[in-house]
Design a protein around this motif. Structure first.
Motif, PDB file in Angstrom:
ATOM      1  N   GLN A  64       1.952   9.567  11.859  1.00 17.08           N
ATOM      2  CA  GLN A  64       1.609  10.984  11.852  1.00 17.08           C
ATOM      3  C   GLN A  64       2.455  11.728  10.839  1.00 17.08           C
ATOM      4  N   LYS A  65       1.858  12.610  10.079  1.00 10.81           N
ATOM      5  CA  LYS A  65       2.548  13.436   9.103  1.00 10.81           C
ATOM      6  C   LYS A  65       2.174  14.899   9.324  1.00 10.81           C
ATOM      7  N   GLU A  66       3.100  15.779   8.963  1.00  8.27           N
ATOM      8  CA  GLU A  66       2.856  17.219   9.037  1.00  8.27           C
ATOM      9  C   GLU A  66       2.804  17.778   7.619  1.00  8.27           C
ATOM     10  N   PHE A  67       1.886  18.707   7.381  1.00  7.55           N
ATOM     11  CA  PHE A  67       1.802  19.360   6.074  1.00  7.55           C
ATOM     12  C   PHE A  67       1.236  20.760   6.247  1.00  7.55           C
ATOM     13  N   SER A  68       1.463  21.584   5.248  1.00  8.84           N
ATOM     14  CA  SER A  68       0.991  22.970   5.275  1.00  8.84           C
ATOM     15  C   SER A  68       0.243  23.288   3.995  1.00  8.84           C
ATOM     16  N   ILE A  69      -0.809  24.103   4.133  1.00 11.90           N
ATOM     17  CA  ILE A  69      -1.537  24.606   2.970  1.00 11.90           C
ATOM     18  C   ILE A  69      -1.634  26.120   3.086  1.00 11.90           C
ATOM     19  N   SER A  70      -1.660  26.765   1.954  1.00  8.10           N
ATOM     20  CA  SER A  70      -1.709  28.228   1.912  1.00  8.10           C
ATOM     21  C   SER A  70      -2.414  28.656   0.644  1.00  8.10           C
ATOM     22  N   ALA A  71      -2.506  29.962   0.461  1.00  8.37           N
ATOM     23  CA  ALA A  71      -3.152  30.484  -0.742  1.00  8.37           C
ATOM     24  C   ALA A  71      -2.395  30.072  -1.995  1.00  8.37           C
ATOM     25  N   ASN A  72      -1.087  29.847  -1.856  1.00  5.70           N
ATOM     26  CA  ASN A  72      -0.267  29.437  -3.001  1.00  5.70           C
ATOM     27  C   ASN A  72      -0.162  27.922  -3.142  1.00  5.70           C
ATOM     28  N   ARG A  73      -0.538  27.201  -2.110  1.00  7.84           N
ATOM     29  CA  ARG A  73      -0.485  25.733  -2.142  1.00  7.84           C
ATOM     30  C   ARG A  73      -1.774  25.183  -1.532  1.00  7.84           C
ATOM     31  N   ARG A  74      -2.811  25.171  -2.356  1.00  8.54           N
ATOM     32  CA  ARG A  74      -4.142  24.827  -1.869  1.00  8.54           C
ATOM     33  C   ARG A  74      -4.359  23.318  -1.758  1.00  8.54           C
ATOM     34  N   ASN A  75      -3.737  22.531  -2.610  1.00  5.58           N
ATOM     35  CA  ASN A  75      -3.962  21.098  -2.645  1.00  5.58           C
ATOM     36  C   ASN A  75      -2.646  20.365  -2.377  1.00  5.58           C
ATOM     37  N   VAL A  76      -2.635  19.534  -1.331  1.00  2.74           N
ATOM     38  CA  VAL A  76      -1.434  18.808  -0.934  1.00  2.74           C
ATOM     39  C   VAL A  76      -1.643  17.321  -1.197  1.00  2.74           C
ATOM     40  N   ASP A  77      -0.670  16.697  -1.869  1.00  2.00           N
ATOM     41  CA  ASP A  77      -0.690  15.260  -2.117  1.00  2.00           C
ATOM     42  C   ASP A  77       0.441  14.631  -1.306  1.00  2.00           C
ATOM     43  N   LEU A  78       0.084  13.864  -0.265  1.00  2.00           N
ATOM     44  CA  LEU A  78       1.084  13.224   0.591  1.00  2.00           C
ATOM     45  C   LEU A  78       1.631  11.934  -0.010  1.00  2.00           C
ATOM     46  N   GLY A  79       1.078  11.514  -1.149  1.00  2.00           N
ATOM     47  CA  GLY A  79       1.572  10.316  -1.821  1.00  2.00           C
ATOM     48  C   GLY A  79       1.306   9.055  -1.023  1.00  2.00           C
ATOM     49  N   LYS A  80       2.294   8.128  -1.038  1.00  2.00           N
ATOM     50  CA  LYS A  80       2.161   6.857  -0.331  1.00  2.00           C
ATOM     51  C   LYS A  80       2.653   6.996   1.105  1.00  2.00           C
ATOM     52  N   ILE A  81       1.818   6.567   2.052  1.00  2.00           N
ATOM     53  CA  ILE A  81       2.176   6.583   3.473  1.00  2.00           C
ATOM     54  C   ILE A  81       2.124   5.141   3.966  1.00  2.00           C
ATOM     55  N   LEU A  82       3.199   4.669   4.576  1.00  2.00           N
ATOM     56  CA  LEU A  82       3.288   3.284   5.028  1.00  2.00           C
ATOM     57  C   LEU A  82       2.931   3.179   6.497  1.00  2.00           C
ATOM     58  N   ILE A  83       2.171   2.130   6.838  1.00  3.04           N
ATOM     59  CA  ILE A  83       1.822   1.842   8.218  1.00  3.04           C
ATOM     60  C   ILE A  83       2.244   0.413   8.519  1.00  3.04           C
ATOM     61  N   ALA A  84       2.930   0.209   9.673  1.00  7.12           N
ATOM     62  CA  ALA A  84       3.544  -1.082   9.971  1.00  7.12           C
ATOM     63  C   ALA A  84       2.822  -1.771  11.125  1.00  7.12           C
ATOM     64  N   GLU A  85       3.076  -3.096  11.238  1.00  4.56           N
ATOM     65  CA  GLU A  85       2.531  -3.874  12.338  1.00  4.56           C
ATOM     66  C   GLU A  85       3.100  -3.367  13.666  1.00  4.56           C
ATOM     67  N   ALA A  86       2.289  -3.388  14.724  1.00  4.36           N
ATOM     68  CA  ALA A  86       2.739  -2.965  16.048  1.00  4.36           C
ATOM     69  C   ALA A  86       3.437  -4.136  16.727  1.00  4.36           C
ATOM     70  N   THR A  87       4.789  -4.065  16.876  1.00  2.14           N
ATOM     71  CA  THR A  87       5.570  -5.165  17.463  1.00  2.14           C
ATOM     72  C   THR A  87       6.319  -4.733  18.711  1.00  2.14           C
ATOM     73  N   GLU A  88       6.168  -3.484  19.138  1.00  2.73           N
ATOM     74  CA  GLU A  88       6.889  -2.968  20.292  1.00  2.73           C
ATOM     75  C   GLU A  88       6.411  -3.589  21.586  1.00  2.73           C
ATOM     76  N   MET A  89       7.362  -3.910  22.491  1.00  3.31           N
ATOM     77  CA  MET A  89       7.010  -4.386  23.832  1.00  3.31           C
ATOM     78  C   MET A  89       6.778  -3.175  24.722  1.00  3.31           C
ATOM     79  N   LEU A  90       5.614  -3.102  25.324  1.00  3.94           N
ATOM     80  CA  LEU A  90       5.256  -1.930  26.115  1.00  3.94           C
ATOM     81  C   LEU A  90       5.098  -2.300  27.579  1.00  3.94           C
ATOM     82  N   LYS A  91       5.489  -1.393  28.466  1.00  3.95           N
ATOM     83  CA  LYS A  91       5.290  -1.590  29.899  1.00  3.95           C
ATOM     84  C   LYS A  91       3.817  -1.401  30.261  1.00  3.95           C
TER      85      LYS A  91
END
Length: 624
Positions: free
Chosen positions: A96-123
């Motif tokens: 998850q990423k947070e970003f803001s756009i406004s009249a002065n910043r109409r186009n947002v480039d988040l660049g490279k976003i990494l997603i990893a393998e799910a290895t967590e042990m869950l109850k």
């Protein structure tokens, strides 16, 4: 005091207009883009689900999409604000990423976003899945309208632009699989009103009343054998809770004004849904000019014609659907629809012939007026019995429709000068209608997870009537009935059909085979010409299809399909028409149905941003 009030109203309207224009200018000019990469391989993560929501309301997404095959995404947003963008992919930990756009910043480039393998042990595990918008099956492609946030504010016609294998051009003309010869079904049942006027009806329907749209490009044995390029099957939404919902819509442009409403009421096991829309449409004036030069004549050298035309009319559409669940195994449903419309076209023309020196040889003016009215009233009643085995169904349905189609036209000539041929003022009026009764019994049995069968019988009784009266004015201006140019007929058609289909689903492989038999009785009676004739047709229509699922959104299909086209009464009528002695015509009552065979291999790849459908086709026609 009156002047102050008037100026106040003008200023208020001006400010509202300015505000609306400013808001429109802002909306739709914001965007967010980037690329989602696997954290280990650094390769693009394909078809990952994207969920964008405002930070102050994270539970309600404003945009749902998927990344491309290379992991890239570029999404448009309507209004400025602070957003949360959420990525999920099978076997990967959510990002998850947070970003803001406004009249002065109409186009947002988040660049490279990494997603990893799910290895967590869950109850415990909580599975949250987002349905794909596009789903490819053996014989159809389905687009989930209810899972697209744009459906909350758009019409069904606007949403249709997103559906794979369907195109809607700038004039709102619809094509399915590259052809305008398609049928529209609603909840699996044919709907003549939508098939005859798809643009007007779908423009009137709010998209939030639609669950999904199925594009059936290879109609199997279950569907009527009469040739069509495909079927649009619109699945509507039933109420999901106690109470009611109401949606109103409206709009205006320089050529159209429309408005309507949609509502759903549910009380216990009883559900009713209603929809109504009114449209008024007018066209700009049309101009047509033509010039012809005859190089073989000096006397009749130049022919010049000028025409002006304008058309306008209105269209109304209403429907009512309901269902009652008797118990868990028995369901009764019904639907009623009403459509009316009328259009007027007025035209003015001028024609002049001149010689080589530009002097008038002959000429005349013409005034024309065409008025047409059309409509349909119809209803469906269905009974569905479910067996204890999931998916095993027995359905009986009855459908009735009545479609009037009337027209009136007149042409008057004026300012005639030395015209060498006879010009007669003429008037034509036609009262026509079609009634259709359809009864159908269908049975579906999924034998197991691999094999399933379907079978059924169908009977259609169709009656068309037309009373076309043609009048010509004599030299005194008095109109007289023209027997040869007038047509009055009564046309009856009975169609009895039976079908059987088999379907196979094994892992990524799918297959479907079917056979359909149709027998047709046809009777026609030309009452004003004392001419009768009849005809019969026997048609056996096979179909075969194989598919292989290359990926969740990619498939390879091979199919054989046959469609028929029965000859119309104008081709069958043996009456000899001698009204034009230079073009005598008559029909052949021994004609048989045209049989069109089609072989195709198709590759389809569907995603949120990019759809590809590549086909290799071979077709041939018997008795064309």
């Amino acid at each position: 005091m009156k002047h102050n009030i008037l100026w106040g109203i003008i200023l208020l309207v001006a400010s509202l207009s300015f505000t609306a224009k400013a808001q429109k200018a802002v909306q739709g000019q914001f965007s967010v883009k980037g690329v989602l990469l696997d954290s280990l391989s650094n390769e693009g993560e394909p078809y990952s689900t994207i969920r964008i929501s405002l930070k102050n309301n994270p539970a309600k997404p404003v945009k749902l999409a998927v990344t491309g095959a290379d992991g890239r995404f570029d999404e448009r947003l309507a209004v400025p604000g602070t957003y949360l963008i959420h990525f999920t992919s099978v076997g990967k930990s959510p990002v998850q990423k947070e970003f803001s756009i406004s009249a002065n910043r109409r186009n947002v480039d988040l660049g490279k976003i990494l997603i990893a393998e799910a290895t967590e042990m869950l109850k415990g595990v909580e599975v949250v899945a987002q349905k794909p918008l596009v789903k490819a099956e053996i014989d159809k492609v389905t687009y989930s309208i209810e899972d697209d946030p744009d459906s909350k504010t758009n019409t069904t016609l606007e949403m249709l632009r997103k559906v794979p294998l369907v195109t809607v051009d700038g004039e709102d003309k619809i094509q399915v699989n590259g052809s305008s010869k398609f049928k529209v079904h609603v909840n699996g049942k044919p709907n003549n009103m939508m098939s005859n006027n798809p643009t007007e009806v779908l423009r009137s329907m709010p998209a939030n009343s639609i669950k999904s749209i199925e594009v059936i490009t290879e109609p199997g044995a279950k569907y009527d054998a009469e040739g069509v390029a495909g079927i649009l099957n619109i699945i509507t939404i039933g109420a999901g809770m106690e109470g009611y919902t109401v949606t109103l819509n409206g709009g205006a442009s320089n050529m159209r004004v429309y408005g309507g409403g949609y509502g759903t009421v549910q009380s216990g096991k009883f559900t009713v849904t209603g929809n109504y829309s009114y449209n008024y449409q007018g066209s700009q004036k049309g101009f047509e000019d033509s010039y012809r030069e005859d190089f073989t004549s000096q006397e009749n050298k130049f022919l010049e014609s000028h025409r002006r035309s304008k058309s306008y009319g209105n269209f109304q559409f209403g429907s009512l659907e309901g269902s009652y669940e008797i118990d868990t195994l028995n369901l009764i449903s019904f639907s009623m629809n009403l459509m009316t419309g009328n259009f007027t076209n007025k035209r003015i023309g001028n024609t002049q012939m001149t010689n080589h020196a530009g002097n008038p040889v002959y000429g005349y003016g013409s005034l024309g007026n065409n008025e047409s009215g059309f409509g349909e009233v119809g209803g469906n009643m269905d009974y569905q019995h479910s067996f204890k085995k999931k998916g095993e169904l027995l359905t009986f349905s009855y459908r009735f429709s009545h479609s009037p189609n009337n027209s009136e036209a007149n042409t008057d000539y004026e300012d005639t000068l030395n015209v060498p041929y006879l010009l007669q003022n003429q008037y034509f009026k036609n009262d026509a209608s079609t009634q259709e009764h359809t009864a159908q019994l269908d049975y579906t049995n999924p034998i197991n997870s691999i094999h399933s069968i379907e079978t059924g019988i169908k009977y259609i009784f169709r009656r068309s009537k037309s009373d076309g009266k043609y009048y010509l004015a004599d030299k005194t201006g008095e109109y007289k009935y023209d027997q040869d140019m007038s047509t009055q007929y009564d046309h009856k058609q009975d169609i009895l059909a039976a079908y059987f289909g088999y379907q196979l689903k094994y892992k990524k492989l799918g297959g479907k085979a079917g056979i359909r038999y149709e027998h047709t009785f046809m009777d026609a009676d030309y009452k004003n010409k004392d001419e009768k004739f009849d005809a019969q047709f026997d048609d056996l229509v096979p179909s075969l299809m194989f598919s292989y699922q290359l990926a969740p959104t990619q498939s390879l299909r091979a199919s054989y399909n046959m469609r028929i086209s029965r000859p119309g009464i104008w081709f069958l009528n043996p009456f000899t028409d001698t009204s034009n002695t230079t073009a005598i015509s008559y029909g052949n009552r021994d004609l048989e149905s045209e049989k069109a065979h089609s072989l195709s291999v198709t590759f389809g790849s569907f995603s949120q941003k990019f759809n590809v459908n590549v086909s290799a086709n071979y077709s041939f026609v018997n008795n064309g």
